[in-house]
Structure formats: C-alpha cells, structure tokens
Design a protein around this motif. Sequence first.
Motif, short mmCIF file in Angstrom:
data_model
loop_
_atom_site.label_atom_id
_atom_site.label_comp_id
_atom_site.label_asym_id
_atom_site.label_seq_id
_atom_site.Cartn_x
_atom_site.Cartn_y
_atom_site.Cartn_z
N LEU A 56 6.20 -5.44 -18.33
CA LEU A 56 5.00 -6.22 -18.67
C LEU A 56 4.11 -5.37 -19.57
CD1 LEU A 56 6.12 -7.51 -15.95
CD2 LEU A 56 3.78 -8.17 -15.49
N PRO A 57 4.16 -5.61 -20.87
CA PRO A 57 3.34 -4.80 -21.78
C PRO A 57 1.92 -5.32 -21.83
CG PRO A 57 5.09 -6.00 -22.95
CD PRO A 57 4.96 -6.60 -21.60
N VAL A 58 0.96 -4.48 -21.51
CA VAL A 58 -0.45 -4.92 -21.51
C VAL A 58 -1.33 -4.00 -22.36
CG1 VAL A 58 -0.24 -6.02 -19.25
CG2 VAL A 58 -1.05 -3.68 -19.37
N ALA A 59 -0.68 -3.19 -23.22
CA ALA A 59 -1.42 -2.13 -23.90
C ALA A 59 -2.04 -2.55 -25.23
CB ALA A 59 -0.50 -0.92 -24.11
N GLY A 60 -1.94 -3.84 -25.58
CA GLY A 60 -2.53 -4.29 -26.85
C GLY A 60 -4.05 -4.21 -26.81
N LEU A 61 -4.67 -4.37 -27.97
CA LEU A 61 -6.13 -4.21 -28.06
C LEU A 61 -6.88 -5.45 -27.58
CD1 LEU A 61 -6.41 -2.37 -31.51
CD2 LEU A 61 -6.53 -1.38 -29.19
N GLY A 62 -6.20 -6.59 -27.55
CA GLY A 62 -6.85 -7.81 -27.07
C GLY A 62 -8.02 -8.22 -27.93
N THR A 63 -7.90 -8.06 -29.24
CA THR A 63 -9.06 -8.29 -30.11
C THR A 63 -9.56 -9.74 -30.05
OG1 THR A 63 -7.50 -8.54 -31.93
CG2 THR A 63 -8.63 -6.45 -31.79
N ARG A 64 -8.62 -10.69 -29.82
CA ARG A 64 -9.06 -12.09 -29.81
C ARG A 64 -9.91 -12.39 -28.59
NH1 ARG A 64 -3.64 -14.77 -29.72
NH2 ARG A 64 -3.09 -12.70 -28.95
N ASN A 65 -9.85 -11.55 -27.59
CA ASN A 65 -10.67 -11.77 -26.39
C ASN A 65 -11.89 -10.86 -26.33
OD1 ASN A 65 -9.70 -13.95 -24.80
ND2 ASN A 65 -7.88 -12.77 -24.38
N ARG A 78 2.43 4.87 -20.03
CA ARG A 78 1.40 4.79 -21.06
C ARG A 78 2.04 4.63 -22.43
NH1 ARG A 78 -4.30 6.22 -20.89
NH2 ARG A 78 -4.77 6.54 -18.71
N GLN A 79 1.49 3.70 -23.20
CA GLN A 79 1.99 3.57 -24.57
C GLN A 79 1.29 4.58 -25.50
OE1 GLN A 79 1.36 -0.25 -26.51
NE2 GLN A 79 2.94 0.16 -28.02
N MET A 80 0.12 4.98 -25.14
CA MET A 80 -0.66 6.01 -25.86
C MET A 80 -1.24 5.58 -27.21
SD MET A 80 1.62 9.22 -24.67
CE MET A 80 0.54 10.57 -25.06
N ALA A 81 -0.57 4.68 -27.92
CA ALA A 81 -1.15 4.09 -29.14
C ALA A 81 -0.53 2.70 -29.28
CB ALA A 81 -0.85 4.93 -30.36
N PRO A 82 -1.34 1.69 -29.58
CA PRO A 82 -0.80 0.32 -29.65
C PRO A 82 -0.02 0.09 -30.95
CG PRO A 82 -3.15 0.29 -30.12
CD PRO A 82 -2.80 1.72 -29.85
N LEU A 83 1.21 0.58 -30.96
CA LEU A 83 2.00 0.53 -32.19
C LEU A 83 2.80 -0.74 -32.33
CD1 LEU A 83 3.29 4.24 -32.32
CD2 LEU A 83 1.27 3.24 -33.41
N GLY A 84 2.65 -1.64 -31.37
CA GLY A 84 3.36 -2.92 -31.45
C GLY A 84 4.10 -3.22 -30.16
N LEU A 85 4.43 -4.51 -29.98
CA LEU A 85 5.11 -4.95 -28.76
C LEU A 85 6.46 -4.25 -28.59
CD1 LEU A 85 5.55 -6.85 -26.36
CD2 LEU A 85 6.27 -8.62 -27.98
N PRO A 90 2.25 -10.88 -20.50
CA PRO A 90 1.34 -11.39 -19.48
C PRO A 90 0.20 -12.24 -20.01
CG PRO A 90 1.65 -9.01 -19.31
CD PRO A 90 2.17 -9.44 -20.64
N ASP A 91 -0.04 -12.23 -21.33
CA ASP A 91 -1.12 -13.14 -21.77
C ASP A 91 -0.62 -14.58 -21.91
OD1 ASP A 91 0.33 -12.12 -23.82
OD2 ASP A 91 -1.37 -11.67 -25.12
N MET A 92 0.71 -14.77 -21.81
CA MET A 92 1.25 -16.14 -21.82
C MET A 92 1.45 -16.57 -20.37
SD MET A 92 1.26 -16.72 -24.98
CE MET A 92 2.34 -17.95 -25.66
P1 UTP Z 1 -0.58 -9.64 -28.60
O1 UTP Z 1 -0.56 -9.35 -30.05
O2 UTP Z 1 -0.62 -11.07 -28.17
O3 UTP Z 1 -1.79 -8.94 -27.86
O4 UTP Z 1 0.65 -8.91 -27.91
P2 UTP Z 1 -2.94 -8.03 -28.38
O5 UTP Z 1 -2.49 -7.16 -29.50
O6 UTP Z 1 -3.49 -7.36 -27.17
O7 UTP Z 1 -3.97 -9.15 -28.81
P3 UTP Z 1 -4.85 -9.36 -30.10
O8 UTP Z 1 -3.92 -9.99 -31.11
O9 UTP Z 1 -5.43 -8.05 -30.52
O10 UTP Z 1 -5.91 -10.32 -29.63
C1 UTP Z 1 1.48 -9.51 -26.92
C2 UTP Z 1 1.53 -8.62 -25.69
O11 UTP Z 1 2.03 -7.33 -26.05
C3 UTP Z 1 1.13 -6.31 -25.62
C4 UTP Z 1 -0.22 -7.00 -25.49
O12 UTP Z 1 -1.03 -6.31 -24.53
C5 UTP Z 1 0.16 -8.40 -25.04
O13 UTP Z 1 0.32 -8.47 -23.63
N1 UTP Z 1 1.13 -5.22 -26.61
C6 UTP Z 1 0.95 -5.49 -27.91
C7 UTP Z 1 1.28 -3.91 -26.16
O14 UTP Z 1 1.44 -3.65 -24.95
N2 UTP Z 1 1.25 -2.92 -27.07
C8 UTP Z 1 1.09 -3.15 -28.40
O15 UTP Z 1 1.08 -2.18 -29.18
C9 UTP Z 1 0.93 -4.46 -28.82
#
Ligand code: UTP
Length: 294
Positions: A9-18, A104-111, A132-134
Amino acid sequence: MTRIRKAVLPVAGLGTRNLPAAKVTPKNLLNVFDRPILAHVVAEGRAAGIEHFVIVLGRGQGAIEDYFDHAVELEQALTDKGRGELLAALTGDLLAPGQMSFVRQMAPLGLGHAVWCARDIIGDEPFAVMLPDMLMDASPGALAQAIEAHDAVGGNIIVVEPAPEGETHKYGIVALGETAPGFRGRLRRMTGMVEKPPPGTEPSNLFISGRYILQSGVFEALAAHSRGAGGEIQLTDALRARLDQEMFHALAYEGRTFDCGDPLGLLRAGVAFGLKHPSQGAAVRAALTALLAG
Ligand code: UTP
C-alpha cells in the motif's frame, strides 16, 4: 496457484490535490465517515485474505504506524467508561503483531518507485498492490474479485473500470484481447496500456483503477528506475515492460470507486459510506435531506 498473502500500500505521495487538509495529516488518514481512508482499504485487504501489509511511507507519516498500533491510555479509558462498542471499533482496525511492515520511500519519485521500495519484504511471490486513495465499495471486495481472477488464470491481474464519458485522456487506459471464460465476460487478456491517450486514440474506455495482482518479476523492470510521465518512475511503464514476458488480464470489477485523492471524491465517499453505515445510516440520510431542503 500461489496464494496472494502480501499487499503493498503506497501512501508516500505528496497528496497535493488534498492540500491544505493533507499538510499535516497524511492524505490516507483523512476521514471517510467514521474512519481513515486507509482503514477502509486495509479492511478490504483483510477480507480478501491478505496476511501481511507493506505500507510505503513518506516523511511525516508516522501517525499511520500509530493508527494500527494500540493506543493504551485511550483503550483503558474506554474500558473504564464501559464504552465497549467504541473500543471494539478502535481495536478492530488493528493488525496482529508481525502482520504489517513499514518501509520509507524517502523521496516521492513515483508510484513505481514506491512499489519497488517493498521488494525485499515481498521476495519472489506474487503480491497485491492497493492504491489506498481509491476506495472501492464492492461485495465481494475489489481485491477479493482480483484474487479470484488470479486463482483462475494466474499471471498479472489489473483491475479496471470504465472512465467517465470523454475522460479517457486523464487515465492509464488498457488495450484488450480475448475474453477469459467465466467472470460474466469481465476478465479479458490485456495486450497493452497507454498513459493518458490523446482523445480519439484510446484503445478502450477502461482505466487502471487501483488494485493489482502482480508477479515479482515487476521488480526487475522497476529496478531500471526509468523516468516516465511527469519525470516519475511509473508502475505502468514497468508493467508494460513485462507484457511480452508474462500474462496479463484486465478485470472490470463489479462495484463503485471513490477517488479520495481530491476533496470532492473524499466528500462523496464520506456520504456514501455514511449512508450505508449500519447504525448511523438513517441519521445521515435525515441530515442530508434536511441540508438539501435548505
Ligand atoms: P497519486 O498521484 O494519486 O497520489 O498516487 P499523490 O501523488 O499523493 O497525489 P497528488 O497527485 O499529489 O494529489 C497514487 C498513490 O501512490 C502513492 C500515493 O501516496 C497514492 O497513494 N505514491 C505516489 C507514493 O507512495 N509515492 C510516490 O512517489 C507517488
């Protein structure tokens, strides 16, 4: 067929839309009616038989680990006050010791990079990925449907669903081959994937919606760390690289999806889950009716 025991379950994104809601509260701890989004998704995984959850965290997301651990004082206080129902709701979300790993992903480099961070814990067995955001409202759950498909045909299963009319250019869209027997025609060989196809060029109207069963060979493709759309290491690119070596099927799952990655989707999910809540559904309906009546 190898049983699917582990889910990433990857949750390390920045979540900018929220933002700004997700500034100090990790996006996946935002609320869907009575519990965090992530708790709903972990429940879906448990119902599908997942025994080990690998949560890929970013910085500042330690509260996620705490959510799945005991809150000793709180639990004691609820016990003392005789609030058994609330205590059960609280502890019902916990997993048994050893059923959860945090990396830890350490940097949000992509899913794709986030999934790759789980490679040592997954090892060489097939595994699930749950975005997990879906939030997927289905019975049986979306992941259980994917595992059933995997039990039948093996290989990789990508859960898909129809994109809203005229919006295929916003999603990862799949190209399809022959239909597999059973599954009410909803399981088809997958022959390709296109990220955000220009309008009119889409190979189907089905988009990749957030649940996957993958073979561990995907880690080989992810290890190349190739950058794709948006300069990110994309899971879709790694899957495409495996297409001519492994079998892929797309499963059009039966259920409805809430994209909690933006405030409107989160609100819709909260209302939908509130309306079907066993003890509070009627109160939610009454409150909404009164609100709409102005
Ligand atoms: P999203 O692109 O939908 O999430 O990635 P995000 O980047 O958090 O959201 P925005 O676009 O900035 O609003 C889909 C899933 O992949 C995870 C996100 O946390 C989300 O659950 N993800 C994405 C990572 O874990 N690491 C990443 O580098 C990018």
